[in-house]
Motif scaffolding. Sequence first.
Motif, short mmCIF file in Angstrom:
data_model
loop_
_atom_site.label_atom_id
_atom_site.label_comp_id
_atom_site.label_asym_id
_atom_site.label_seq_id
_atom_site.Cartn_x
_atom_site.Cartn_y
_atom_site.Cartn_z
N ASN A 11 -11.65 -0.40 8.39
CA ASN A 11 -12.09 -1.05 6.86
C ASN A 11 -13.12 -2.12 6.47
OD1 ASN A 11 -9.53 -0.09 5.68
ND2 ASN A 11 -8.26 -1.61 7.08
N GLY A 12 -14.24 -1.61 7.39
CA GLY A 12 -15.25 -3.03 7.89
C GLY A 12 -15.62 -3.88 8.71
N ILE A 13 -14.51 -4.17 9.69
CA ILE A 13 -14.41 -4.45 10.68
C ILE A 13 -14.57 -3.58 11.68
CG2 ILE A 13 -12.63 -5.88 12.08
CD1 ILE A 13 -11.05 -6.44 9.69
N GLY A 14 -16.04 -4.34 12.90
CA GLY A 14 -16.41 -3.44 14.52
C GLY A 14 -17.20 -4.35 14.32
N GLU A 15 -17.85 -3.94 15.56
CA GLU A 15 -19.23 -4.46 16.56
C GLU A 15 -20.02 -4.91 15.50
OE1 GLU A 15 -21.54 -4.07 20.38
OE2 GLU A 15 -20.10 -2.39 19.89
N ILE A 16 -20.89 -6.13 15.62
CA ILE A 16 -21.95 -6.65 15.29
C ILE A 16 -22.62 -5.82 16.21
CG2 ILE A 16 -23.27 -8.80 14.54
CD1 ILE A 16 -20.14 -10.12 14.41
N LEU A 17 -23.74 -5.32 15.17
CA LEU A 17 -24.80 -4.91 15.45
C LEU A 17 -25.97 -5.49 14.56
CD1 LEU A 17 -23.16 -3.00 16.76
CD2 LEU A 17 -25.13 -1.15 16.58
N VAL A 18 -27.73 -6.19 15.27
CA VAL A 18 -28.31 -6.73 15.10
C VAL A 18 -29.72 -6.93 15.01
CG1 VAL A 18 -28.50 -9.37 14.90
CG2 VAL A 18 -26.51 -8.96 15.09
N SER A 19 -30.23 -6.33 14.43
CA SER A 19 -31.57 -6.47 14.29
C SER A 19 -32.49 -6.93 14.14
CB SER A 19 -32.57 -4.98 14.54
OG SER A 19 -31.97 -4.97 13.21
N GLY A 20 -34.11 -7.27 14.28
CA GLY A 20 -34.68 -8.41 13.58
C GLY A 20 -35.92 -9.42 14.87
N PRO A 21 -36.81 -10.43 14.09
CA PRO A 21 -37.61 -10.93 15.38
C PRO A 21 -37.46 -12.14 16.07
CG PRO A 21 -38.22 -11.15 12.63
CD PRO A 21 -36.73 -10.57 12.92
N ASN A 22 -36.20 -12.15 15.89
CA ASN A 22 -35.39 -13.22 16.92
C ASN A 22 -34.63 -11.81 18.60
OD1 ASN A 22 -33.30 -11.57 15.45
ND2 ASN A 22 -31.69 -13.08 15.56
N ILE A 23 -34.66 -10.88 18.10
CA ILE A 23 -34.01 -10.46 19.06
C ILE A 23 -34.59 -10.05 20.39
CG2 ILE A 23 -32.14 -7.85 19.85
CD1 ILE A 23 -31.54 -9.51 17.94
N THR A 24 -34.03 -10.19 21.68
CA THR A 24 -34.40 -10.14 22.83
C THR A 24 -35.22 -8.88 23.14
OG1 THR A 24 -35.10 -10.52 25.30
CG2 THR A 24 -32.93 -9.98 24.16
N LYS A 25 -36.24 -8.60 23.87
CA LYS A 25 -36.82 -7.28 24.88
C LYS A 25 -36.17 -6.98 25.41
CE LYS A 25 -41.56 -7.24 22.21
NZ LYS A 25 -42.92 -7.48 22.51
N GLY A 26 -35.70 -7.14 26.21
CA GLY A 26 -34.56 -7.42 26.77
C GLY A 26 -34.26 -7.79 28.36
N TYR A 27 -33.67 -7.67 28.79
CA TYR A 27 -33.19 -8.56 30.28
C TYR A 27 -34.66 -8.96 31.12
CZ TYR A 27 -28.64 -8.43 29.21
OH TYR A 27 -27.68 -8.63 27.83
N TYR A 28 -34.76 -9.55 32.47
CA TYR A 28 -35.88 -10.26 33.52
C TYR A 28 -35.86 -8.73 34.30
CZ TYR A 28 -39.56 -11.89 36.20
OH TYR A 28 -40.58 -12.38 36.92
N LYS A 29 -35.97 -7.81 34.55
CA LYS A 29 -36.70 -6.45 35.44
C LYS A 29 -35.13 -6.31 35.72
CE LYS A 29 -41.13 -8.22 37.97
NZ LYS A 29 -41.64 -8.47 38.63
N GLU A 30 -34.53 -6.03 34.42
CA GLU A 30 -33.24 -5.67 34.67
C GLU A 30 -32.34 -4.78 33.08
OE1 GLU A 30 -29.39 -7.08 36.47
OE2 GLU A 30 -30.57 -8.76 36.02
N ARG A 31 -32.79 -3.27 34.00
CA ARG A 31 -32.14 -1.75 32.93
C ARG A 31 -31.26 -2.66 31.26
NH1 ARG A 31 -32.98 2.95 34.01
NH2 ARG A 31 -31.32 3.82 32.67
N CYS A 32 -31.35 -2.20 30.53
CA CYS A 32 -30.85 -3.07 28.97
C CYS A 32 -30.58 -1.83 28.84
CB CYS A 32 -31.50 -4.36 28.91
SG CYS A 32 -33.25 -3.43 28.01
N GLU A 33 -31.06 -1.07 28.51
CA GLU A 33 -29.98 0.00 27.56
C GLU A 33 -28.96 0.36 26.67
OE1 GLU A 33 -31.34 0.56 30.31
OE2 GLU A 33 -33.04 1.82 30.04
N GLU A 34 -27.92 -0.23 27.81
CA GLU A 34 -25.92 -0.86 27.15
C GLU A 34 -26.49 -1.32 26.44
OE1 GLU A 34 -26.67 -3.63 30.34
OE2 GLU A 34 -27.83 -1.41 30.21
N ILE A 35 -27.62 -1.90 26.51
CA ILE A 35 -26.79 -3.44 24.95
C ILE A 35 -27.78 -3.33 23.66
CG2 ILE A 35 -26.10 -5.11 26.67
CD1 ILE A 35 -29.02 -6.05 25.67
N PHE A 36 -28.41 -1.98 23.65
CA PHE A 36 -28.74 -1.87 22.28
C PHE A 36 -28.41 -0.31 21.96
CE2 PHE A 36 -32.85 -4.33 24.56
CZ PHE A 36 -32.12 -5.60 23.32
N LYS A 37 -28.56 0.02 20.70
CA LYS A 37 -28.11 0.81 19.99
C LYS A 37 -28.86 1.22 18.77
CE LYS A 37 -24.52 3.69 18.30
NZ LYS A 37 -23.00 4.54 18.02
#
Length: 372
Positions: free
Chosen positions: A327-353
């Motif tokens: 019913n339109g409720i679920g996890e919020i996914l965000v993209s845009g100029p405010n979004i980090t490119k990732g964590y410092y010297k760590e894998r970050c694939e799991e937080i992006f889709k």
Amino acid sequence: MWILEALIERKNSDEIVIETEYESITYAQLYRYSATMAYFINKMVNENNIGIYVENNVDYIICYFSALFAGKCVVPIKMDLILSNVEKVLKKAEVRWIISDKLVQIENINVIAPVRNENGPFFEIDRCISDNIMLMETTGTTNMRDRKLVRISEENLKFVTESYVNTLNLSAIKNIKFWILAPLQSSFGNYVFLSCISTGAVIYMRDNFLPWEFRNIILNEKITHIECISSLLFSLLKICKETEWGSLMYLGFGGEATGQDEILMLLERFRNVQISQGYGLTEASPLISIFPPRISVDEPQVFRKKALSVGKILQGIDVLVEDDGNNGIGEILVSGPNITKGYYKERCEEIFKSGYLKTGDIGYVDEDGYLY
């Protein structure tokens, strides 16, 4: 760098930029203190990353700008961390030098004390700063034991700051005095004080006060704008029950979830004040949405109807709700100029889709574009 340019443009200005209970600092002083300290940082520190372990005061802002003037990546250290966790953050950030107003004894860490010197020599970077201008600790999308450092770029901060300034129309308002009741070392406090610097607003700083002094400070200091951590705000309002707030025209809050009764209480207490709740996370630098400030004054009936919303999504940001037929409720996914490119010297694939940041928060967007 855009925020340094804003300060350099006012480097000869005698207008107040920071005001406390005990002192006032002009833009000219802030520039000279920061550029002079940057000279010594540049001479001593060869590494790119530098920690700032300074109390929530004027010196924090001076040290912040001095590190940027020296071309360094700022690693703010939260003041509520125990020393062993401070050491872990510094190690993760590969920091060997910190600026601190405390006596810090950590192996392999060199300490620079904040110094205010107006007489130079001055130093300003004449090159582009690296992609990371800040590394900010977070546990927002991870668990408490898995602290990570979010890479924050100039693009991230510029987008969030300009979006905030435009939403509040700060550039068109004169004589703003902004009381920031959030740690400057946090992503929340960071974009608010940068917004003040970029628009010429006065930053009012006072952390040590008694709850019943809250309203008198607003009245006596002629505070016009406040941003506050939600839990602190509602704790203060248990004691301050008046409805007259002097020059106050804007009250913003966020950082924690709030209930409908609490938010509607604000409408009764702050009848002629713009009330706005924001939402975000450090990985979003941190702002994602903000409640249109004028709604509480111009359309209180709409404010009541949307009381549990965290506002409208910033223009230029794309939000998806992964509802899986719920019913339109679920996890919020965000993209845009405010979004980090990732964590410092760590894998970050799991937080992006598919190029979107997975916030880990559950919500929905209503028919009018308000995020819950």
